[in-house]
Design a protein around this motif. Structure first.
Motif, PDB file in Angstrom:
ATOM      1  N   PRO A   1      -8.131  23.161  -0.759  1.00  0.00           N
ATOM      2  CA  PRO A   1      -8.236  21.526  -1.931  1.00  0.00           C
ATOM      3  C   PRO A   1      -7.240  21.364  -1.242  1.00  0.00           C
ATOM      4  CG  PRO A   1      -8.600  23.558  -3.188  1.00  0.00           C
ATOM      5  CD  PRO A   1      -8.178  24.333  -2.158  1.00  0.00           C
ATOM      6  N   TYR A   2      -6.927  19.358  -1.398  1.00  0.00           N
ATOM      7  CA  TYR A   2      -5.621  19.104  -1.322  1.00  0.00           C
ATOM      8  C   TYR A   2      -5.663  17.632  -2.505  1.00  0.00           C
ATOM      9  CZ  TYR A   2      -8.924  15.285   1.044  1.00  0.00           C
ATOM     10  OH  TYR A   2     -10.581  14.637   1.110  1.00  0.00           O
ATOM     11  N   THR A   3      -4.428  17.153  -2.353  1.00  0.00           N
ATOM     12  CA  THR A   3      -4.111  16.561  -3.726  1.00  0.00           C
ATOM     13  C   THR A   3      -4.357  14.668  -2.850  1.00  0.00           C
ATOM     14  OG1 THR A   3      -1.779  16.071  -3.336  1.00  0.00           O
ATOM     15  CG2 THR A   3      -2.788  17.626  -4.885  1.00  0.00           C
ATOM     16  N   ILE A   4      -4.884  13.611  -3.344  1.00  0.00           N
ATOM     17  CA  ILE A   4      -4.029  12.557  -2.316  1.00  0.00           C
ATOM     18  C   ILE A   4      -4.092  11.566  -3.564  1.00  0.00           C
ATOM     19  CG2 ILE A   4      -7.001  12.680  -2.001  1.00  0.00           C
ATOM     20  CD1 ILE A   4      -6.806   9.934  -0.022  1.00  0.00           C
TER      21      ILE A   4
ATOM     22  N   ARG B   1      -5.456  -2.362  -7.586  1.00  0.00           N
ATOM     23  CA  ARG B   1      -6.344  -0.789  -7.662  1.00  0.00           C
ATOM     24  C   ARG B   1      -5.436   0.151  -7.199  1.00  0.00           C
ATOM     25  NH1 ARG B   1     -12.081  -2.305  -8.107  1.00  0.00           N
ATOM     26  NH2 ARG B   1     -12.731   0.143  -8.105  1.00  0.00           N
ATOM     27  N   HIS B   2      -5.899   1.557  -7.769  1.00  0.00           N
ATOM     28  CA  HIS B   2      -5.422   2.762  -8.089  1.00  0.00           C
ATOM     29  C   HIS B   2      -6.300   3.847  -7.286  1.00  0.00           C
ATOM     30  CE1 HIS B   2      -2.037   0.485  -8.277  1.00  0.00           C
ATOM     31  NE2 HIS B   2      -0.840   0.760  -9.212  1.00  0.00           N
ATOM     32  N   SER B   3      -5.945   5.365  -7.078  1.00  0.00           N
ATOM     33  CA  SER B   3      -6.842   6.152  -7.427  1.00  0.00           C
ATOM     34  C   SER B   3      -6.120   7.420  -6.866  1.00  0.00           C
ATOM     35  CB  SER B   3      -7.936   5.801  -6.790  1.00  0.00           C
ATOM     36  OG  SER B   3      -9.188   6.916  -6.806  1.00  0.00           O
ATOM     37  N   ALA B   4      -6.219   8.224  -7.689  1.00  0.00           N
ATOM     38  CA  ALA B   4      -5.181   9.860  -7.556  1.00  0.00           C
ATOM     39  C   ALA B   4      -6.288  10.831  -7.792  1.00  0.00           C
ATOM     40  CB  ALA B   4      -4.048   9.620  -7.955  1.00  0.00           C
ATOM     41  N   GLY B   5      -6.097  11.616  -6.627  1.00  0.00           N
ATOM     42  CA  GLY B   5      -6.866  12.783  -7.581  1.00  0.00           C
ATOM     43  C   GLY B   5      -6.709  14.091  -6.416  1.00  0.00           C
ATOM     44  N   ILE B   6      -7.712  15.495  -7.284  1.00  0.00           N
ATOM     45  CA  ILE B   6      -8.158  16.847  -6.043  1.00  0.00           C
ATOM     46  C   ILE B   6      -8.936  16.878  -5.460  1.00  0.00           C
ATOM     47  CG2 ILE B   6      -7.423  19.044  -5.899  1.00  0.00           C
ATOM     48  CD1 ILE B   6      -5.764  18.520  -8.814  1.00  0.00           C
ATOM     49  N   VAL B   7      -9.019  16.810  -4.164  1.00  0.00           N
ATOM     50  CA  VAL B   7     -10.589  16.892  -3.753  1.00  0.00           C
ATOM     51  C   VAL B   7     -10.646  18.071  -3.304  1.00  0.00           C
ATOM     52  CG1 VAL B   7     -11.588  16.250  -1.616  1.00  0.00           C
ATOM     53  CG2 VAL B   7     -10.205  14.390  -2.367  1.00  0.00           C
ATOM     54  N   TYR B   8     -12.124  18.947  -3.503  1.00  0.00           N
ATOM     55  CA  TYR B   8     -12.697  20.379  -3.578  1.00  0.00           C
ATOM     56  C   TYR B   8     -12.982  20.352  -1.854  1.00  0.00           C
ATOM     57  CZ  TYR B   8      -9.510  21.615  -7.750  1.00  0.00           C
ATOM     58  OH  TYR B   8      -8.728  20.922  -8.865  1.00  0.00           O
ATOM     59  N   PRO B   9     -12.635  20.723  -0.843  1.00  0.00           N
ATOM     60  CA  PRO B   9     -13.787  20.773   0.629  1.00  0.00           C
ATOM     61  C   PRO B   9     -14.292  22.056   0.168  1.00  0.00           C
ATOM     62  CG  PRO B   9     -11.411  19.444   1.025  1.00  0.00           C
ATOM     63  CD  PRO B   9     -11.610  20.208  -0.291  1.00  0.00           C
ATOM     64  N   HIS B  10     -15.467  22.306   0.777  1.00  0.00           N
ATOM     65  CA  HIS B  10     -16.631  23.313   1.040  1.00  0.00           C
ATOM     66  C   HIS B  10     -16.192  24.723   1.837  1.00  0.00           C
ATOM     67  CE1 HIS B  10     -18.898  21.167   3.081  1.00  0.00           C
ATOM     68  NE2 HIS B  10     -18.884  22.504   4.318  1.00  0.00           N
ATOM     69  N   ASP B  11     -15.075  23.514   3.203  1.00  0.00           N
ATOM     70  CA  ASP B  11     -14.583  24.479   4.429  1.00  0.00           C
ATOM     71  C   ASP B  11     -13.111  23.852   4.423  1.00  0.00           C
ATOM     72  OD1 ASP B  11     -15.159  21.717   5.053  1.00  0.00           O
ATOM     73  OD2 ASP B  11     -16.062  21.813   6.707  1.00  0.00           O
ATOM     74  N   ALA B  12     -12.360  23.638   3.227  1.00  0.00           N
ATOM     75  CA  ALA B  12     -11.091  23.531   3.286  1.00  0.00           C
ATOM     76  C   ALA B  12     -10.710  23.655   1.995  1.00  0.00           C
ATOM     77  CB  ALA B  12     -10.489  22.383   4.487  1.00  0.00           C
TER      78      ALA B  12
ATOM     79  N   LEU C   1       0.807  -1.201  -0.056  1.00  0.00           N
ATOM     80  CA  LEU C   1      -0.113   0.212  -0.458  1.00  0.00           C
ATOM     81  C   LEU C   1       0.644   1.058  -0.283  1.00  0.00           C
ATOM     82  CD1 LEU C   1      -3.303   1.255   0.784  1.00  0.00           C
ATOM     83  CD2 LEU C   1      -2.410   1.480   2.525  1.00  0.00           C
ATOM     84  N   SER C   2       0.755   2.374  -1.073  1.00  0.00           N
ATOM     85  CA  SER C   2       1.532   3.760  -0.441  1.00  0.00           C
ATOM     86  C   SER C   2       0.766   4.470  -0.781  1.00  0.00           C
ATOM     87  CB  SER C   2       2.120   4.087  -2.127  1.00  0.00           C
ATOM     88  OG  SER C   2       3.151   2.617  -2.258  1.00  0.00           O
ATOM     89  N   VAL C   3       0.842   5.488  -0.319  1.00  0.00           N
ATOM     90  CA  VAL C   3      -0.428   7.234   0.412  1.00  0.00           C
ATOM     91  C   VAL C   3       0.881   7.858  -0.555  1.00  0.00           C
ATOM     92  CG1 VAL C   3      -1.959   8.196   2.004  1.00  0.00           C
ATOM     93  CG2 VAL C   3      -1.973   5.270   1.204  1.00  0.00           C
ATOM     94  N   HIS C   4      -0.107   9.053  -0.751  1.00  0.00           N
ATOM     95  CA  HIS C   4       0.587  10.551  -0.673  1.00  0.00           C
ATOM     96  C   HIS C   4      -0.560  11.329  -1.462  1.00  0.00           C
ATOM     97  CE1 HIS C   4       2.871  13.962  -1.964  1.00  0.00           C
ATOM     98  NE2 HIS C   4       4.109  13.434  -2.024  1.00  0.00           N
ATOM     99  N   VAL C   5      -0.543  12.012  -0.053  1.00  0.00           N
ATOM    100  CA  VAL C   5      -1.641  13.042   0.869  1.00  0.00           C
ATOM    101  C   VAL C   5      -0.444  14.523   0.908  1.00  0.00           C
ATOM    102  CG1 VAL C   5      -3.470  14.130   2.200  1.00  0.00           C
ATOM    103  CG2 VAL C   5      -3.728  11.287   1.247  1.00  0.00           C
ATOM    104  N   GLY C   6      -1.044  15.551  -0.153  1.00  0.00           N
ATOM    105  CA  GLY C   6      -0.420  16.971   0.245  1.00  0.00           C
ATOM    106  C   GLY C   6      -1.038  18.582  -0.578  1.00  0.00           C
ATOM    107  N   ASP C   7      -1.068  19.255  -0.194  1.00  0.00           N
ATOM    108  CA  ASP C   7      -1.344  20.489  -0.915  1.00  0.00           C
ATOM    109  C   ASP C   7      -0.992  20.678  -2.040  1.00  0.00           C
ATOM    110  OD1 ASP C   7       1.488  21.585  -1.321  1.00  0.00           O
ATOM    111  OD2 ASP C   7       0.411  22.703   1.184  1.00  0.00           O
ATOM    112  N   LEU C   8      -1.468  21.898  -2.628  1.00  0.00           N
ATOM    113  CA  LEU C   8      -1.452  21.721  -4.235  1.00  0.00           C
ATOM    114  C   LEU C   8      -0.078  22.510  -4.884  1.00  0.00           C
ATOM    115  CD1 LEU C   8      -5.151  22.979  -5.419  1.00  0.00           C
ATOM    116  CD2 LEU C   8      -4.028  20.756  -5.157  1.00  0.00           C
ATOM    117  N   TYR C   9       0.447  23.060  -4.082  1.00  0.00           N
ATOM    118  CA  TYR C   9       2.132  23.370  -4.008  1.00  0.00           C
ATOM    119  C   TYR C   9       3.439  22.304  -4.084  1.00  0.00           C
ATOM    120  CZ  TYR C   9      -1.297  27.511  -3.114  1.00  0.00           C
ATOM    121  OH  TYR C   9      -2.238  27.750  -3.085  1.00  0.00           O
ATOM    122  N   GLY C  10       2.872  20.903  -3.918  1.00  0.00           N
ATOM    123  CA  GLY C  10       3.808  19.919  -3.615  1.00  0.00           C
ATOM    124  C   GLY C  10       4.156  20.273  -2.009  1.00  0.00           C
ATOM    125  N   GLY C  11       3.852  20.521  -1.356  1.00  0.00           N
ATOM    126  CA  GLY C  11       4.022  20.450   0.283  1.00  0.00           C
ATOM    127  C   GLY C  11       2.886  19.294   0.434  1.00  0.00           C
TER     128      GLY C  11
END
Length: 277
Positions: free
Chosen positions: A232-235, A219-230, A26-36
């Motif tokens: 966006p973040y990449t996952i 099984r893989h999935s990657a995207g940018i999530v756009y919360p209404h109250d926070a 299993l591999s996971v990478h979560v961050g902001d839109l600026y590479g952080g």
């Protein structure tokens, strides 16, 4: 992206094949839109790409300068990365009947690109790839800052696969690519019809621009999530192992990805706070 995204990989060079069959990775990478990066777990481990490689093909097509509204022939014969006899896509293994109904006629590259992403058409993918070439896709990976991902062949190119030529991605590279995509392409990803994996772990109606991919063992999935109250973040979550049974919806690995997505959704206010911009 057209102005930003040199070939980094040889088109038919053998590369490591990813995790061994039967082993769960299993591999996971979560961050902001600026590479952080805020959360990471084995994020640089290569996995067989499945349909996530279609994002790189999409980016290469759009930055190629081709007239996307020009009709092109729809066919099922492609040059192998191994040379020799042309190959075709397995119709039974394709999730989208649309391009198959168009065989022998013409469709625009824009239409094919949409089928490739929204309905994950394998035939449309190879048609788009044949118009841009493997080097153009390698350039996309390189300019996105990818470290281990490679697109070495088209889908169902069994001769190249037999020579050890595979398509690989990492969770970290997938998020790097997502951060470089222009809004036009993110809008295409947001129309993804396969609302499983990461999307299934979010509240209904939450916008996510993403691509998933699966076959038995992957099984893989990657995207940018756009919360209404926070912000966006990449996952990106990549799983290789026996939990992935290859079913489109009722797959234990799909449920695993959904639970991981829900867990990071609960942490959405913290994601990016450690790397403010």
């Amino acid at each position: 992206m057209r102005d930003e995204l040199t070939a980094a990989h040889g088109a038919a060079a053998p590369v490591p094949a990813g995790p061994s069959p039967g082993r769960s990775v299993l591999s996971v990478h979560v961050g902001d839109l600026y590479g952080g990066t805020t959360r990471t777990f084995r994020a640089d481990t290569p996995h067989r790409a499945a349909s996530t490689m279609k994002m790189a093909v999409l980016a290469a097509l759009y930055r190629s300068g081709a007239d996307l509204d020009r009709p092109v022939p729809v066919h099922n014969a492609f040059a192998s990365a191994a040379g020799g006899t042309p190959f075709g896509v397995d119709r039974d293994g394709d999730s989208d009947p649309g391009p198959w109904h168009a065989l022998g006629s013409e469709r625009s590259l824009r239409w094919l690109a949409g089928r490739m992403i929204i309905h994950s058409s394998n035939l449309a993918t190879n048609l788009c790839l044949s118009h841009v070439g493997l080097e153009a896709v390698a350039e996309v990976w390189h300019l996105a800052g990818a470290r281990h991902s490679v697109t070495g062949r088209g889908i169902d190119d069994l001769d190249a696969q037999a020579l050890g030529v595979v398509n690989l991605v990492t969770a970290a590279d997938l998020t790097r690519l997502l951060c470089r995509l222009p809004q036009e392409l993110l809008d295409v990803l947001a129309a993804n019809a396969h609302r499983v994996d990461l999307a299934a772990g979010l509240p209904p109606g939450t916008r996510i621009a993403f691509k998933n991919g699966w076959f038995p063992g992957v099984r893989h999935s990657a995207g940018i999530v756009y919360p209404h109250d926070a912000p966006p973040y990449t996952i990106a979550v990549c799983y290789s192992g026996p939990l992935a049974d290859g079913h489109d919806i009722h797959d234990p690995a799909a449920r695993l990805l959904a639970r991981i997505s829900a867990g990071y959704w609960a942490q959405r206010h913290a994601i990016g706070a450690e790397h403010p911009h």
